[in-house]
Design an enzyme around this catalytic site. Sequence first.
Site, short mmCIF file in Angstrom:
data_model
loop_
_atom_site.label_atom_id
_atom_site.label_comp_id
_atom_site.label_asym_id
_atom_site.label_seq_id
_atom_site.Cartn_x
_atom_site.Cartn_y
_atom_site.Cartn_z
N ASP A 185 0.87 -1.17 0.00
CA ASP A 185 0.00 0.00 0.00
C ASP A 185 0.92 1.24 0.00
OD1 ASP A 185 -2.33 1.63 0.68
OD2 ASP A 185 -1.40 1.79 2.65
N ASP A 243 -0.16 5.16 1.03
CA ASP A 243 -0.37 6.13 2.11
C ASP A 243 -0.32 5.49 3.48
OD1 ASP A 243 -0.90 8.56 0.59
OD2 ASP A 243 -2.74 7.58 -0.06
O1 C5P Z 1 -2.51 4.44 -0.48
P1 C5P Z 1 -3.75 4.12 0.32
O2 C5P Z 1 -4.55 3.01 -0.30
O3 C5P Z 1 -3.44 3.93 1.76
O4 C5P Z 1 -4.66 5.45 0.21
C1 C5P Z 1 -5.86 5.58 0.89
C2 C5P Z 1 -5.85 6.57 2.01
O5 C5P Z 1 -6.22 7.84 1.51
C3 C5P Z 1 -6.90 6.22 3.05
O6 C5P Z 1 -6.31 5.64 4.19
C4 C5P Z 1 -7.62 7.53 3.36
O7 C5P Z 1 -7.51 7.91 4.73
C5 C5P Z 1 -6.95 8.56 2.49
N1 C5P Z 1 -7.91 9.46 1.82
C6 C5P Z 1 -7.78 10.82 1.96
N2 C5P Z 1 -8.67 11.68 1.33
C7 C5P Z 1 -9.67 11.17 0.57
C8 C5P Z 1 -9.81 9.79 0.40
C9 C5P Z 1 -8.89 8.95 1.05
O8 C5P Z 1 -6.85 11.28 2.65
N3 C5P Z 1 -10.50 12.01 -0.04
MG MG Z 2 -2.76 3.20 3.50
#
Ligand code: C5P
Ligand code: MG
Length: 298
Positions: free
Chosen positions: A41, A43
């Site tokens: 993954d 983030d």
């Molecule tokens: O790379 P990863 O799959 O972890 O990315 C997803 C992350 O992005 C989620 O953990 C979520 O907290 C974050 N997110 C965000 N803003 C959004 C949608 C998702 O920060 N609008």
């Molecule tokens: Mg993540």
Amino acid sequence: MSFKIPELNNPSVCMRDPQRVQDILMSMQKSGSNTLQVISDFDMTLTRFAYEGKRCPTCHNILDNSKLISNDCKEKLKELLNTYYPIEIDSSRSIEEKLPLMVEWWTKAHDLLVEQRIRKDLLATVVRESEARLREGFQLFFNHLHEHSIPLLIFSAGIGDILEEVIRQAGVFHSNVKVFSNYMDFDESGVLKAFKGELIHIYNKREGALLNTGHFQELRTRPNVLLLGDSLGDLTMADGVQDMENILKIGFLNDKVEERKQSYLDSYDIVLVKDETLEVPNAVLLYLTDCCLIYSIS
Ligand code: C5P
Ligand code: MG
């Protein structure tokens, strides 16, 4: 229990079944690094959760907080974050209950971003000016995988264009790296008009993996998987792997530790509690590629 990898005794490391971890590691090491693939993954797994007491941004947050977004839109995006992030990490709700709400979050956020007419040529500057931070030890992680020709799939529900820019600017976007993520679609003048393809959110990585059978078909001679994630949704990232022999799952538990620890221990083989480094994944990689000696003297 005495581990061949001393870093597994670090205070951040928790395991429900250390013997199982030892067995998987030995079996993977015996098969050799040419049978290994890494799926991670992005983030809060390859990037830090916090630095000097302050939360670090996700791909979305890098854009949300940037000069490309109007103040009014920033407010709306922040409201979405404050509403839906607590749901994302709420251990009292089931994945089934969270799933439609997560789709709602991603969809609303992407619609707002598209309204901002974001320019492709400004993304690199936005990333450079952001507080994005890869975890400590990222150079060793990326460079070692590259040197050993081990494929790294970064599977992210973040934004592919931003993620790529983060690793490009860090000098680690090597040829062995492949990314599955949400990519922006720009019009002929380079302005964001939509997001491409099927949305990847935190709980549909299995479906994303199954849409990319070609990738896993190419890697069918690599049935051993090292998986890195920070969400329970990340556990399905390897569902497309063909004829899997071994999988070792390492999970970062960054937030709401006490409430979520048991569920992480039940699903990840190794849980790293509030560990902002890649020290343990790197030690595992060095072990799996027979490089423990180099590691211990460097
Ligand atoms: O790379 P990863 O799959 O972890 O990315 C997803 C992350 O992005 C989620 O953990 C979520 O907290 C974050 N997110 C965000 N803003 C959004 C949608 C998702 O920060 N609008
Ligand atoms: Mg993540």
